[in-house]
Design an enzyme around this catalytic site. Structure first.
Site, PDB file in Angstrom:
ATOM      1  N   ARG A 138       0.806  -1.217   0.000  1.00 62.49           N
ATOM      2  CA  ARG A 138       0.000   0.000   0.000  1.00 62.49           C
ATOM      3  C   ARG A 138       0.843   1.273   0.000  1.00 62.49           C
ATOM      4  O   ARG A 138       0.506   2.254  -0.670  1.00 62.49           O
ATOM      5  CB  ARG A 138      -0.914   0.000   1.229  1.00 62.49           C
ATOM      6  CG  ARG A 138      -1.869   1.193   1.327  1.00 62.49           C
ATOM      7  CD  ARG A 138      -2.492   1.254   2.707  1.00 62.49           C
ATOM      8  NE  ARG A 138      -3.368   0.128   2.945  1.00 62.49           N
ATOM      9  CZ  ARG A 138      -4.685   0.170   2.794  1.00 62.49           C
ATOM     10  NH1 ARG A 138      -5.263   1.295   2.391  1.00 62.49           N
ATOM     11  NH2 ARG A 138      -5.417  -0.884   3.049  1.00 62.49           N
TER      12      ARG A 138
ATOM     13  N   LYS B 273      -2.582 -19.279   7.818  1.00 62.34           N
ATOM     14  CA  LYS B 273      -3.525 -19.285   8.920  1.00 62.34           C
ATOM     15  C   LYS B 273      -3.429 -17.934   9.651  1.00 62.34           C
ATOM     16  O   LYS B 273      -2.425 -17.227   9.472  1.00 62.34           O
ATOM     17  CB  LYS B 273      -3.242 -20.457   9.862  1.00 62.34           C
ATOM     18  CG  LYS B 273      -2.043 -20.280  10.804  1.00 62.34           C
ATOM     19  CD  LYS B 273      -1.944 -21.458  11.738  1.00 62.34           C
ATOM     20  CE  LYS B 273      -0.911 -21.228  12.812  1.00 62.34           C
ATOM     21  NZ  LYS B 273      -1.269 -20.254  13.827  1.00 62.34           N
TER      22      LYS B 273
ATOM     23  N   HIS C 248       2.919 -24.326   7.660  1.00 62.08           N
ATOM     24  CA  HIS C 248       4.361 -24.500   7.457  1.00 62.08           C
ATOM     25  C   HIS C 248       4.925 -25.672   8.257  1.00 62.08           C
ATOM     26  O   HIS C 248       5.994 -26.188   7.931  1.00 62.08           O
ATOM     27  CB  HIS C 248       5.112 -23.203   7.786  1.00 62.08           C
ATOM     28  CG  HIS C 248       5.065 -22.816   9.235  1.00 62.08           C
ATOM     29  ND1 HIS C 248       4.057 -22.034   9.759  1.00 62.08           N
ATOM     30  CD2 HIS C 248       5.886 -23.096  10.258  1.00 62.08           C
ATOM     31  CE1 HIS C 248       4.267 -21.849  11.051  1.00 62.08           C
ATOM     32  NE2 HIS C 248       5.376 -22.481  11.385  1.00 62.08           N
TER      33      HIS C 248
ATOM     34  N   LYS D 133       7.870 -29.086   6.985  1.00 61.55           N
ATOM     35  CA  LYS D 133       9.134 -29.427   7.629  1.00 61.55           C
ATOM     36  C   LYS D 133       9.538 -30.851   7.253  1.00 61.55           C
ATOM     37  O   LYS D 133       8.703 -31.746   7.149  1.00 61.55           O
ATOM     38  CB  LYS D 133       9.018 -29.276   9.150  1.00 61.55           C
ATOM     39  CG  LYS D 133       8.813 -27.826   9.593  1.00 61.55           C
ATOM     40  CD  LYS D 133       8.719 -27.726  11.095  1.00 61.55           C
ATOM     41  CE  LYS D 133       8.469 -26.286  11.531  1.00 61.55           C
ATOM     42  NZ  LYS D 133       9.563 -25.380  11.185  1.00 61.55           N
TER      43      LYS D 133
ATOM     44  N   GLU E  16       7.573 -23.343  23.202  1.00 62.40           N
ATOM     45  CA  GLU E  16       8.458 -22.249  22.800  1.00 62.40           C
ATOM     46  C   GLU E  16       9.054 -21.621  24.044  1.00 62.40           C
ATOM     47  O   GLU E  16       8.360 -21.414  25.038  1.00 62.40           O
ATOM     48  CB  GLU E  16       7.694 -21.208  21.989  1.00 62.40           C
ATOM     49  CG  GLU E  16       7.179 -21.721  20.662  1.00 62.40           C
ATOM     50  CD  GLU E  16       6.584 -20.606  19.811  1.00 62.40           C
ATOM     51  OE1 GLU E  16       7.239 -19.562  19.665  1.00 62.40           O
ATOM     52  OE2 GLU E  16       5.466 -20.786  19.315  1.00 62.40           O
TER      53      GLU E  16
ATOM     54  N   ASP F  34      -3.975 -20.903  18.191  1.00 58.07           N
ATOM     55  CA  ASP F  34      -2.737 -20.609  17.477  1.00 58.07           C
ATOM     56  C   ASP F  34      -2.039 -21.874  16.991  1.00 58.07           C
ATOM     57  O   ASP F  34      -1.564 -21.929  15.849  1.00 58.07           O
ATOM     58  CB  ASP F  34      -1.788 -19.814  18.391  1.00 58.07           C
ATOM     59  CG  ASP F  34      -0.539 -19.345  17.668  1.00 58.07           C
ATOM     60  OD1 ASP F  34      -0.624 -19.088  16.447  1.00 58.07           O
ATOM     61  OD2 ASP F  34       0.512 -19.220  18.318  1.00 58.07           O
TER      62      ASP F  34
ATOM     63  N   HIS G 209      -1.820 -26.628  13.470  1.00 56.43           N
ATOM     64  CA  HIS G 209      -0.595 -27.415  13.324  1.00 56.43           C
ATOM     65  C   HIS G 209      -0.655 -28.778  14.017  1.00 56.43           C
ATOM     66  O   HIS G 209      -0.357 -29.808  13.418  1.00 56.43           O
ATOM     67  CB  HIS G 209       0.604 -26.653  13.891  1.00 56.43           C
ATOM     68  CG  HIS G 209       0.843 -25.321  13.261  1.00 56.43           C
ATOM     69  ND1 HIS G 209       0.731 -25.109  11.911  1.00 56.43           N
ATOM     70  CD2 HIS G 209       1.200 -24.125  13.795  1.00 56.43           C
ATOM     71  CE1 HIS G 209       1.008 -23.838  11.638  1.00 56.43           C
ATOM     72  NE2 HIS G 209       1.293 -23.231  12.766  1.00 56.43           N
TER      73      HIS G 209
ATOM     74  N   LYS H 212       3.885 -20.970  25.536  1.00 57.27           N
ATOM     75  CA  LYS H 212       4.918 -19.943  25.384  1.00 57.27           C
ATOM     76  C   LYS H 212       5.711 -19.824  26.683  1.00 57.27           C
ATOM     77  O   LYS H 212       5.244 -20.200  27.756  1.00 57.27           O
ATOM     78  CB  LYS H 212       4.265 -18.593  25.078  1.00 57.27           C
ATOM     79  CG  LYS H 212       3.465 -18.538  23.786  1.00 57.27           C
ATOM     80  CD  LYS H 212       4.363 -18.292  22.613  1.00 57.27           C
ATOM     81  CE  LYS H 212       3.567 -17.985  21.359  1.00 57.27           C
ATOM     82  NZ  LYS H 212       4.439 -17.790  20.187  1.00 57.27           N
TER      83      LYS H 212
ATOM     84  N   LYS I 110      12.622 -24.719  23.596  1.00 55.45           N
ATOM     85  CA  LYS I 110      11.894 -24.743  22.326  1.00 55.45           C
ATOM     86  C   LYS I 110      11.961 -26.153  21.772  1.00 55.45           C
ATOM     87  O   LYS I 110      13.042 -26.672  21.497  1.00 55.45           O
ATOM     88  CB  LYS I 110      12.519 -23.762  21.333  1.00 55.45           C
ATOM     89  CG  LYS I 110      11.896 -23.792  19.926  1.00 55.45           C
ATOM     90  CD  LYS I 110      12.642 -22.829  19.002  1.00 55.45           C
ATOM     91  CE  LYS I 110      12.132 -22.933  17.561  1.00 55.45           C
ATOM     92  NZ  LYS I 110      10.757 -22.459  17.416  1.00 55.45           N
TER      93      LYS I 110
END
Length: 493
Positions: free
Chosen positions: A51, A160, A190, A194, A228, A247, A252, A341, A346
Protein backbone atom coordinates in the site's frame (compact mmCIF):
# COMPACT_ATOMS: atom_id res chain seq x y z
CA UNK A 1 23.97 -38.45 -4.32
CA UNK A 2 22.95 -35.56 -6.59
CA UNK A 3 20.34 -33.04 -5.62
CA UNK A 4 16.84 -33.77 -6.89
CA UNK A 5 15.49 -31.04 -9.15
CA UNK A 6 11.71 -30.61 -9.09
CA UNK A 7 10.02 -29.58 -12.32
CA UNK A 8 8.40 -26.20 -11.77
CA UNK A 9 6.02 -24.39 -14.07
CA UNK A 10 6.86 -20.80 -15.12
CA UNK A 11 4.79 -18.42 -13.01
CA UNK A 12 4.11 -14.89 -11.91
CA UNK A 13 4.30 -14.90 -8.12
CA UNK A 14 2.31 -11.94 -6.81
CA UNK A 15 2.99 -11.29 -3.13
CA UNK A 16 0.47 -9.09 -1.32
CA UNK A 17 2.31 -7.52 1.62
CA UNK A 18 5.79 -7.57 0.07
CA UNK A 19 7.15 -5.21 2.76
CA UNK A 20 5.57 -7.10 5.65
CA UNK A 21 7.31 -9.23 8.26
CA UNK A 22 6.40 -12.59 6.70
CA UNK A 23 7.70 -11.58 3.27
CA UNK A 24 10.93 -10.14 4.65
CA UNK A 25 11.73 -13.01 7.04
CA UNK A 26 10.48 -16.01 5.06
CA UNK A 27 9.27 -15.53 1.49
CA UNK A 28 11.95 -13.30 0.00
CA UNK A 29 14.89 -15.28 1.44
CA UNK A 30 13.23 -18.49 0.22
CA UNK A 31 12.88 -17.07 -3.28
CA UNK A 32 16.55 -16.09 -3.19
CA UNK A 33 17.61 -19.64 -2.24
CA UNK A 34 15.39 -21.21 -4.91
CA UNK A 35 16.84 -18.85 -7.50
CA UNK A 36 20.36 -19.47 -6.24
CA UNK A 37 19.83 -23.24 -6.58
CA UNK A 38 18.61 -22.76 -10.15
CA UNK A 39 15.14 -24.13 -9.37
CA UNK A 40 13.07 -21.22 -10.67
CA UNK A 41 12.37 -21.27 -14.43
CA UNK A 42 14.00 -18.37 -16.30
CA UNK A 43 10.64 -16.79 -17.14
CA UNK A 44 9.52 -16.66 -13.47
CA UNK A 45 8.44 -13.19 -12.38
CA UNK A 46 7.80 -11.79 -8.91
CA UNK A 47 5.39 -8.90 -8.33
CA UNK A 48 5.46 -7.21 -4.94
CA UNK A 49 2.26 -5.46 -3.88
CA UNK A 50 1.98 -3.05 -1.00
CA UNK A 51 0.00 0.00 0.00
CA UNK A 52 2.69 2.51 0.96
CA UNK A 53 5.03 2.01 -1.96
CA UNK A 54 8.38 0.31 -2.43
CA UNK A 55 11.00 -0.23 -5.11
CA UNK A 56 12.88 -3.16 -6.61
CA UNK A 57 16.09 -1.85 -5.03
CA UNK A 58 14.42 -1.75 -1.61
CA UNK A 59 13.15 -5.32 -2.01
CA UNK A 60 16.61 -6.53 -3.07
CA UNK A 61 18.12 -4.80 -0.05
CA UNK A 62 15.67 -6.63 2.22
CA UNK A 63 16.58 -9.94 0.58
CA UNK A 64 20.31 -9.33 0.98
CA UNK A 65 20.01 -8.27 4.61
CA UNK A 66 17.78 -11.19 5.56
CA UNK A 67 19.79 -13.90 3.78
CA UNK A 68 23.17 -12.69 5.00
CA UNK A 69 22.05 -12.17 8.60
CA UNK A 70 20.58 -15.67 8.80
CA UNK A 71 23.15 -17.69 6.85
CA UNK A 72 26.26 -15.63 7.54
CA UNK A 73 27.10 -16.08 3.85
CA UNK A 74 27.35 -13.25 1.35
CA UNK A 75 24.66 -13.23 -1.33
CA UNK A 76 25.80 -14.07 -4.85
CA UNK A 77 25.77 -11.05 -7.14
CA UNK A 78 24.55 -13.15 -10.07
CA UNK A 79 21.50 -14.32 -8.13
CA UNK A 80 20.63 -10.82 -6.96
CA UNK A 81 20.88 -9.54 -10.53
CA UNK A 82 18.62 -12.34 -11.74
CA UNK A 83 16.09 -11.36 -9.07
CA UNK A 84 16.38 -7.72 -10.14
CA UNK A 85 15.24 -8.74 -13.61
CA UNK A 86 12.42 -10.88 -12.22
CA UNK A 87 11.07 -8.36 -9.72
CA UNK A 88 8.59 -5.53 -10.11
CA UNK A 89 6.72 -3.49 -7.51
CA UNK A 90 3.09 -2.34 -7.57
CA UNK A 91 1.69 0.22 -5.18
CA UNK A 92 -2.06 -0.21 -4.69
CA UNK A 93 -4.89 0.11 -2.21
CA UNK A 94 -6.02 -3.53 -1.91
CA UNK A 95 -9.51 -2.43 -0.86
CA UNK A 96 -10.09 -0.51 -4.11
CA UNK A 97 -11.69 -2.63 -6.84
CA UNK A 98 -10.37 -0.39 -9.64
CA UNK A 99 -6.78 -0.98 -8.52
CA UNK A 100 -7.12 -4.65 -9.47
CA UNK A 101 -7.73 -3.66 -13.07
CA UNK A 102 -4.32 -2.01 -13.01
CA UNK A 103 -2.78 -5.13 -11.42
CA UNK A 104 -4.34 -7.28 -14.13
CA UNK A 105 -2.86 -5.05 -16.83
CA UNK A 106 0.56 -5.36 -15.15
CA UNK A 107 0.37 -9.16 -15.15
CA UNK A 108 -0.86 -9.24 -18.75
CA UNK A 109 2.01 -7.03 -19.88
CA UNK A 110 4.53 -9.29 -18.11
CA UNK A 111 3.14 -12.26 -20.04
CA UNK A 112 3.31 -10.31 -23.30
CA UNK A 113 6.93 -9.43 -22.56
CA UNK A 114 7.94 -13.03 -21.75
CA UNK A 115 5.84 -14.51 -24.56
CA UNK A 116 4.69 -17.21 -22.13
CA UNK A 117 1.33 -18.01 -20.56
CA UNK A 118 2.36 -18.03 -16.90
CA UNK A 119 0.72 -19.70 -13.91
CA UNK A 120 -0.52 -16.93 -11.64
CA UNK A 121 0.19 -17.40 -7.95
CA UNK A 122 -1.32 -14.97 -5.47
CA UNK A 123 0.34 -15.19 -2.05
CA UNK A 124 -1.59 -13.31 0.66
CA UNK A 125 1.17 -12.39 3.11
CA UNK A 126 -1.24 -9.97 4.80
CA UNK A 127 -3.39 -10.01 7.96
CA UNK A 128 -6.19 -12.57 7.77
CA UNK A 129 -8.70 -9.76 8.31
CA UNK A 130 -7.93 -8.65 4.75
CA UNK A 131 -8.36 -12.07 3.11
CA UNK A 132 -12.03 -11.68 2.21
CA UNK A 133 -11.53 -8.26 0.63
CA UNK A 134 -8.57 -9.28 -1.54
CA UNK A 135 -10.13 -12.59 -2.59
CA UNK A 136 -13.38 -10.89 -3.54
CA UNK A 137 -11.53 -8.27 -5.64
CA UNK A 138 -9.38 -10.89 -7.37
CA UNK A 139 -12.49 -12.78 -8.39
CA UNK A 140 -14.40 -9.76 -9.63
CA UNK A 141 -11.46 -8.73 -11.83
CA UNK A 142 -11.17 -12.28 -13.29
CA UNK A 143 -7.73 -12.72 -11.79
CA UNK A 144 -8.95 -16.12 -10.63
CA UNK A 145 -9.20 -17.54 -14.15
CA UNK A 146 -5.52 -17.99 -14.98
CA UNK A 147 -3.34 -16.28 -17.55
CA UNK A 148 -4.86 -13.99 -20.16
CA UNK A 149 -4.94 -16.77 -22.76
CA UNK A 150 -6.49 -19.30 -20.37
CA UNK A 151 -3.68 -21.83 -20.73
CA UNK A 152 -2.38 -21.68 -17.14
CA UNK A 153 -4.30 -21.52 -13.88
CA UNK A 154 -4.43 -19.13 -10.94
CA UNK A 155 -3.53 -20.42 -7.48
CA UNK A 156 -4.30 -18.76 -4.15
CA UNK A 157 -1.90 -19.18 -1.20
CA UNK A 158 -3.11 -18.12 2.24
CA UNK A 159 -1.67 -18.40 5.74
CA UNK A 160 -3.53 -19.28 8.92
CA UNK A 161 -5.55 -18.41 10.91
CA UNK A 162 -8.31 -19.97 8.85
CA UNK A 163 -11.07 -18.36 10.88
CA UNK A 164 -11.49 -17.54 14.57
CA UNK A 165 -14.04 -20.27 15.26
CA UNK A 166 -16.15 -22.77 13.34
CA UNK A 167 -18.62 -20.19 12.04
CA UNK A 168 -15.97 -17.72 10.84
CA UNK A 169 -14.08 -20.59 9.20
CA UNK A 170 -17.22 -21.51 7.27
CA UNK A 171 -17.63 -17.87 6.22
CA UNK A 172 -14.02 -17.64 5.01
CA UNK A 173 -14.36 -20.89 3.06
CA UNK A 174 -17.56 -19.57 1.43
CA UNK A 175 -15.79 -16.32 0.49
CA UNK A 176 -12.89 -18.23 -1.07
CA UNK A 177 -15.22 -20.59 -2.94
CA UNK A 178 -17.07 -17.63 -4.45
CA UNK A 179 -13.88 -16.77 -6.36
CA UNK A 180 -11.63 -19.86 -6.41
CA UNK A 181 -12.42 -23.56 -6.56
CA UNK A 182 -10.92 -25.93 -3.99
CA UNK A 183 -8.24 -27.16 -6.38
CA UNK A 184 -6.90 -23.61 -6.73
CA UNK A 185 -6.59 -22.96 -2.98
CA UNK A 186 -3.34 -23.71 -1.11
CA UNK A 187 -3.83 -23.26 2.65
CA UNK A 188 -0.37 -23.09 4.16
CA UNK A 189 0.60 -24.98 7.31
CA UNK A 190 4.36 -24.50 7.46
CA UNK A 191 4.66 -27.35 9.99
CA UNK A 192 3.63 -29.78 7.26
CA UNK A 193 6.47 -28.57 5.05
CA UNK A 194 9.13 -29.43 7.63
CA UNK A 195 11.31 -32.33 6.54
CA UNK A 196 10.64 -34.50 9.59
CA UNK A 197 6.88 -34.10 9.22
CA UNK A 198 7.09 -35.12 5.57
CA UNK A 199 8.96 -38.22 6.70
CA UNK A 200 6.22 -39.41 9.09
CA UNK A 201 4.22 -41.34 6.49
CA UNK A 202 7.34 -42.87 4.92
CA UNK A 203 8.64 -43.94 8.32
CA UNK A 204 5.28 -45.44 9.31
CA UNK A 205 4.42 -47.30 6.16
CA UNK A 206 7.80 -48.25 4.65
CA UNK A 207 9.28 -49.90 7.74
CA UNK A 208 7.57 -53.24 8.55
CA UNK A 209 9.12 -53.23 12.04
CA UNK A 210 7.01 -50.20 12.99
CA UNK A 211 4.08 -50.52 10.56
CA UNK A 212 3.03 -53.74 12.29
CA UNK A 213 3.08 -52.30 15.84
CA UNK A 214 1.43 -48.94 15.10
CA UNK A 215 -1.85 -49.60 16.93
CA UNK A 216 -3.59 -49.91 20.29
CA UNK A 217 -2.25 -53.44 20.85
CA UNK A 218 1.23 -51.99 21.26
CA UNK A 219 0.96 -48.22 21.80
CA UNK A 220 -0.40 -47.12 25.18
CA UNK A 221 -0.23 -43.32 24.71
CA UNK A 222 0.54 -40.67 22.10
CA UNK A 223 2.10 -37.43 23.31
CA UNK A 224 2.49 -34.23 21.28
CA UNK A 225 4.45 -31.23 22.57
CA UNK A 226 5.00 -27.86 20.93
CA UNK A 227 6.83 -25.62 23.37
CA UNK A 228 8.46 -22.25 22.80
CA UNK A 229 11.00 -20.71 25.14
CA UNK A 230 10.07 -17.16 24.10
CA UNK A 231 6.95 -15.24 25.07
CA UNK A 232 4.66 -13.45 22.63
CA UNK A 233 7.49 -11.18 21.44
CA UNK A 234 5.39 -8.04 20.88
CA UNK A 235 2.52 -9.81 19.08
CA UNK A 236 0.03 -8.42 21.59
CA UNK A 237 -2.90 -7.66 19.28
CA UNK A 238 -2.69 -11.04 17.56
CA UNK A 239 -2.20 -13.15 20.66
CA UNK A 240 -4.83 -11.43 22.80
CA UNK A 241 -7.42 -12.42 20.19
CA UNK A 242 -6.02 -15.87 19.51
CA UNK A 243 -4.48 -17.76 22.42
CA UNK A 244 -2.55 -21.02 22.45
CA UNK A 245 -5.40 -23.39 21.54
CA UNK A 246 -6.32 -21.50 18.36
CA UNK A 247 -2.74 -20.61 17.48
CA UNK A 248 -1.20 -24.09 17.45
CA UNK A 249 -3.49 -26.94 18.47
CA UNK A 250 -6.43 -26.24 16.14
CA UNK A 251 -4.16 -26.11 13.11
CA UNK A 252 -0.59 -27.41 13.32
CA UNK A 253 -0.84 -30.00 16.07
CA UNK A 254 -4.09 -31.65 14.98
CA UNK A 255 -2.47 -32.04 11.56
CA UNK A 256 0.48 -33.82 13.19
CA UNK A 257 -1.88 -36.11 15.08
CA UNK A 258 -3.68 -36.92 11.83
CA UNK A 259 -0.44 -37.89 10.08
CA UNK A 260 0.67 -40.10 12.98
CA UNK A 261 -2.64 -41.93 13.39
CA UNK A 262 -4.38 -42.00 9.97
CA UNK A 263 -4.87 -45.21 8.00
CA UNK A 264 -2.60 -45.98 5.07
CA UNK A 265 -3.84 -44.29 1.88
CA UNK A 266 -4.48 -46.42 -1.21
CA UNK A 267 -1.75 -44.43 -2.96
CA UNK A 268 0.57 -41.73 -1.68
CA UNK A 269 -0.98 -38.91 -3.69
CA UNK A 270 -2.55 -35.72 -2.38
CA UNK A 271 -6.15 -36.82 -2.90
CA UNK A 272 -5.84 -40.09 -0.97
CA UNK A 273 -3.66 -38.65 1.79
CA UNK A 274 -6.16 -35.83 2.41
CA UNK A 275 -9.06 -38.31 2.39
CA UNK A 276 -7.44 -40.36 5.17
CA UNK A 277 -6.57 -37.24 7.18
CA UNK A 278 -10.17 -36.03 7.02
CA UNK A 279 -11.42 -39.46 8.03
CA UNK A 280 -9.10 -39.48 11.06
CA UNK A 281 -9.91 -35.92 12.13
CA UNK A 282 -13.61 -36.82 12.13
CA UNK A 283 -12.79 -39.74 14.45
CA UNK A 284 -10.79 -37.54 16.83
CA UNK A 285 -13.02 -36.75 19.81
CA UNK A 286 -12.73 -33.87 22.29
CA UNK A 287 -13.53 -34.49 25.97
CA UNK A 288 -17.21 -34.84 26.84
CA UNK A 289 -18.72 -31.58 28.16
CA UNK A 290 -18.75 -32.92 31.73
CA UNK A 291 -15.06 -33.92 31.43
CA UNK A 292 -13.55 -30.77 29.92
CA UNK A 293 -12.45 -29.37 33.29
CA UNK A 294 -10.68 -32.66 34.03
CA UNK A 295 -9.18 -33.27 30.58
CA UNK A 296 -8.05 -29.81 29.50
CA UNK A 297 -5.74 -27.23 31.06
CA UNK A 298 -5.37 -23.57 30.16
CA UNK A 299 -2.52 -21.55 31.58
CA UNK A 300 -0.74 -18.21 31.36
CA UNK A 301 2.90 -17.45 32.10
CA UNK A 302 3.50 -15.22 35.08
CA UNK A 303 4.70 -12.08 33.25
CA UNK A 304 2.13 -12.13 30.44
CA UNK A 305 -0.21 -9.47 31.87
CA UNK A 306 2.72 -7.10 32.26
CA UNK A 307 3.74 -7.69 28.63
CA UNK A 308 0.25 -6.93 27.31
CA UNK A 309 -0.28 -4.07 29.81
CA UNK A 310 -3.45 -5.57 31.25
CA UNK A 311 -4.35 -6.68 34.76
CA UNK A 312 -7.30 -8.78 33.62
CA UNK A 313 -6.21 -10.73 30.55
CA UNK A 314 -7.59 -14.27 30.49
CA UNK A 315 -5.83 -15.25 27.24
CA UNK A 316 -4.15 -18.63 27.56
CA UNK A 317 -0.47 -18.93 26.61
CA UNK A 318 -0.53 -22.63 27.48
CA UNK A 319 -3.01 -25.33 26.54
CA UNK A 320 -3.08 -29.05 27.22
CA UNK A 321 -5.86 -31.36 26.08
CA UNK A 322 -6.72 -35.06 26.27
CA UNK A 323 -8.33 -36.47 23.11
CA UNK A 324 -9.43 -39.93 22.04
CA UNK A 325 -9.82 -41.57 18.64
CA UNK A 326 -13.00 -43.44 17.78
CA UNK A 327 -11.43 -46.08 15.56
CA UNK A 328 -10.56 -49.78 15.97
CA UNK A 329 -6.84 -49.07 15.51
CA UNK A 330 -6.65 -46.53 18.35
CA UNK A 331 -9.41 -47.63 20.75
CA UNK A 332 -8.58 -46.54 24.34
CA UNK A 333 -5.27 -44.89 23.37
CA UNK A 334 -5.11 -41.41 24.95
CA UNK A 335 -3.76 -38.59 22.77
CA UNK A 336 -2.26 -35.83 24.92
CA UNK A 337 -1.34 -32.48 23.36
CA UNK A 338 0.33 -29.52 25.03
CA UNK A 339 1.66 -26.23 23.76
CA UNK A 340 2.91 -23.14 25.49
CA UNK A 341 4.92 -19.94 25.38
CA UNK A 342 7.78 -18.99 27.74
CA UNK A 343 8.52 -22.64 28.54
CA UNK A 344 11.70 -24.46 29.51
CA UNK A 345 12.92 -25.02 25.96
CA UNK A 346 11.89 -24.74 22.33
CA UNK A 347 10.80 -28.13 21.06
CA UNK A 348 8.14 -29.74 18.89
CA UNK A 349 7.91 -33.51 19.03
CA UNK A 350 5.59 -36.51 18.85
CA UNK A 351 6.14 -39.48 21.15
CA UNK A 352 4.56 -42.92 20.95
CA UNK A 353 4.77 -44.80 24.25
CA UNK A 354 4.99 -48.58 23.88
CA UNK A 355 3.98 -50.58 26.95
CA UNK A 356 2.84 -54.09 27.86
CA UNK A 357 0.94 -54.98 31.02
CA UNK A 358 3.06 -58.11 31.43
CA UNK A 359 6.33 -56.18 31.24
CA UNK A 360 7.56 -53.62 33.78
CA UNK A 361 9.28 -51.32 31.35
CA UNK A 362 8.27 -49.30 28.35
CA UNK A 363 9.83 -48.01 25.14
CA UNK A 364 9.31 -44.64 23.52
CA UNK A 365 9.60 -43.62 19.89
CA UNK A 366 10.01 -39.88 19.45
CA UNK A 367 9.84 -37.90 16.23
CA UNK A 368 11.34 -34.48 16.79
CA UNK A 369 10.10 -31.77 14.43
CA UNK A 370 12.24 -28.93 15.78
CA UNK A 371 14.95 -28.20 16.69
CA UNK A 372 17.55 -30.94 16.05
CA UNK A 373 15.23 -32.81 13.70
CA UNK A 374 15.41 -36.54 14.20
CA UNK A 375 13.90 -39.82 15.39
CA UNK A 376 14.85 -41.56 18.64
CA UNK A 377 13.99 -45.02 19.97
CA UNK A 378 14.40 -45.33 23.74
CA UNK A 379 15.32 -48.89 24.81
CA UNK A 380 16.09 -50.84 27.99
CA UNK A 381 19.21 -53.01 28.09
CA UNK A 382 21.29 -54.80 30.70
CA UNK A 383 24.06 -52.63 32.09
CA UNK A 384 27.50 -54.22 31.40
CA UNK A 385 28.89 -56.01 34.46
CA UNK A 386 28.04 -58.79 36.91
CA UNK A 387 24.71 -57.39 38.11
CA UNK A 388 21.38 -57.45 36.26
CA UNK A 389 20.82 -53.70 36.38
CA UNK A 390 18.71 -52.17 33.65
CA UNK A 391 19.82 -49.06 31.75
CA UNK A 392 18.00 -46.81 29.27
CA UNK A 393 19.80 -46.19 25.99
CA UNK A 394 18.81 -44.34 22.84
CA UNK A 395 19.16 -45.24 19.20
CA UNK A 396 18.92 -42.00 17.31
CA UNK A 397 18.78 -40.71 13.78
CA UNK A 398 19.58 -37.02 13.40
CA UNK A 399 19.02 -35.25 10.07
CA UNK A 400 21.92 -32.86 10.47
CA UNK A 401 24.39 -35.64 11.28
CA UNK A 402 23.20 -38.52 9.11
CA UNK A 403 22.05 -36.73 5.95
CA UNK A 404 24.79 -34.31 5.01
CA UNK A 405 22.85 -32.85 2.10
CA UNK A 406 20.91 -29.78 3.09
CA UNK A 407 17.16 -29.85 2.84
CA UNK A 408 14.92 -26.90 1.96
CA UNK A 409 13.31 -24.83 4.66
CA UNK A 410 9.54 -24.96 5.08
CA UNK A 411 8.79 -21.91 2.96
CA UNK A 412 11.03 -23.03 0.11
CA UNK A 413 9.03 -26.27 0.07
CA UNK A 414 5.73 -24.33 0.19
CA UNK A 415 6.74 -22.28 -2.85
CA UNK A 416 8.07 -25.27 -4.80
CA UNK A 417 4.90 -27.30 -4.23
CA UNK A 418 2.69 -24.36 -5.17
CA UNK A 419 4.67 -23.88 -8.38
CA UNK A 420 4.37 -27.54 -9.34
CA UNK A 421 0.74 -27.82 -8.26
CA UNK A 422 1.31 -30.45 -5.54
CA UNK A 423 -1.29 -30.01 -2.77
CA UNK A 424 -0.11 -32.83 -0.49
CA UNK A 425 1.33 -30.51 2.17
CA UNK A 426 -1.55 -28.02 2.15
CA UNK A 427 -4.71 -28.33 4.22
CA UNK A 428 -8.16 -28.70 2.70
CA UNK A 429 -11.38 -26.96 3.70
CA UNK A 430 -12.71 -30.26 5.12
CA UNK A 431 -9.65 -30.58 7.35
CA UNK A 432 -10.04 -27.00 8.57
CA UNK A 433 -13.70 -27.53 9.54
CA UNK A 434 -12.93 -30.89 11.19
CA UNK A 435 -10.23 -29.21 13.29
CA UNK A 436 -12.61 -26.49 14.47
CA UNK A 437 -15.25 -29.08 15.40
CA UNK A 438 -12.70 -30.70 17.73
CA UNK A 439 -11.60 -27.48 19.44
CA UNK A 440 -14.90 -25.55 19.45
CA UNK A 441 -16.40 -27.38 22.49
CA UNK A 442 -13.22 -26.71 24.47
CA UNK A 443 -13.15 -23.03 23.52
CA UNK A 444 -16.80 -22.64 24.49
CA UNK A 445 -16.18 -24.25 27.89
CA UNK A 446 -13.17 -22.04 28.50
CA UNK A 447 -15.25 -18.87 28.09
CA UNK A 448 -17.16 -19.70 31.29
CA UNK A 449 -16.15 -17.40 34.14
CA UNK A 450 -15.52 -20.24 36.56
CA UNK A 451 -13.06 -22.05 34.28
CA UNK A 452 -9.58 -21.84 35.86
CA UNK A 453 -6.60 -20.09 34.30
CA UNK A 454 -3.46 -21.60 35.83
CA UNK A 455 -0.48 -19.27 36.18
CA UNK A 456 2.88 -20.91 35.54
CA UNK A 457 6.43 -19.75 36.01
CA UNK A 458 8.33 -18.48 32.97
CA UNK A 459 10.94 -21.05 31.96
CA UNK A 460 9.00 -23.99 33.40
CA UNK A 461 7.09 -26.80 31.65
CA UNK A 462 3.73 -25.21 32.32
CA UNK A 463 1.10 -25.56 35.06
CA UNK A 464 1.21 -28.48 37.47
CA UNK A 465 -2.31 -29.40 36.41
CA UNK A 466 -0.87 -30.37 33.01
CA UNK A 467 1.33 -32.94 34.77
CA UNK A 468 -1.73 -34.15 36.66
CA UNK A 469 -3.60 -34.44 33.34
CA UNK A 470 -0.89 -36.75 31.99
CA UNK A 471 -0.73 -38.78 35.21
CA UNK A 472 -4.51 -39.24 35.23
CA UNK A 473 -4.21 -40.60 31.69
CA UNK A 474 -1.61 -43.08 32.92
CA UNK A 475 1.55 -41.48 31.49
CA UNK A 476 3.91 -38.53 31.86
CA UNK A 477 5.33 -35.86 29.57
CA UNK A 478 8.81 -36.78 28.35
CA UNK A 479 10.41 -33.70 26.81
CA UNK A 480 12.34 -32.60 29.86
CA UNK A 481 14.32 -35.86 30.01
CA UNK A 482 14.61 -37.10 26.43
CA UNK A 483 17.92 -36.34 24.73
CA UNK A 484 17.47 -36.27 20.96
CA UNK A 485 20.27 -36.00 18.40
CA UNK A 486 22.77 -35.98 21.25
CA UNK A 487 22.68 -32.24 21.72
CA UNK A 488 24.25 -32.68 25.14
CA UNK A 489 26.84 -35.32 24.47
CA UNK A 490 28.45 -37.88 22.22
CA UNK A 491 26.59 -40.35 20.08
CA UNK A 492 24.90 -43.08 22.10
CA UNK A 493 23.23 -44.85 19.23
Amino acid sequence: MGKQTPTLTPAIITIFGITGDLAKRKLLPSLYHLANDGLLPKSTKIVGVNRSGTTVDAILSEIKDSVESNSQVECRTETLEWLRGALSAVTMDVTDQFEYSRLKSELDSIEDMTGTCLTRIFYLAIPSTMFDVVIDRLGKQDLNTGCQHGEAESRLLIEKPFGYDLESAKELIATIQSAFNEEQVYRIDHYLAKETVQNILTFRFQNPLFANIWDSKHVSHILVTAAESIGIEGRVAFYEQTGALRDLIQSHLLQLVALVTMEKPETMDAKNIHAQKVRLLKQLLPPRPDKISEETVRGQYDTYEKEVDSDHSDTETFAAIHLSIDSPRWQNVPVLIRTGKAMAEKVTEITLVYADEELEGRNTLTIRIQPNEGIVLDLRIKRPGYDDEIEHVQMDFCYNKELRASHPNAYERVLVDALRGDKTLFTTSEEILAGWKITEPILEAWTAEQYPLDIYKTGSWGPKRADDLAENAGTQWLTDTLNICNVHGDNKG
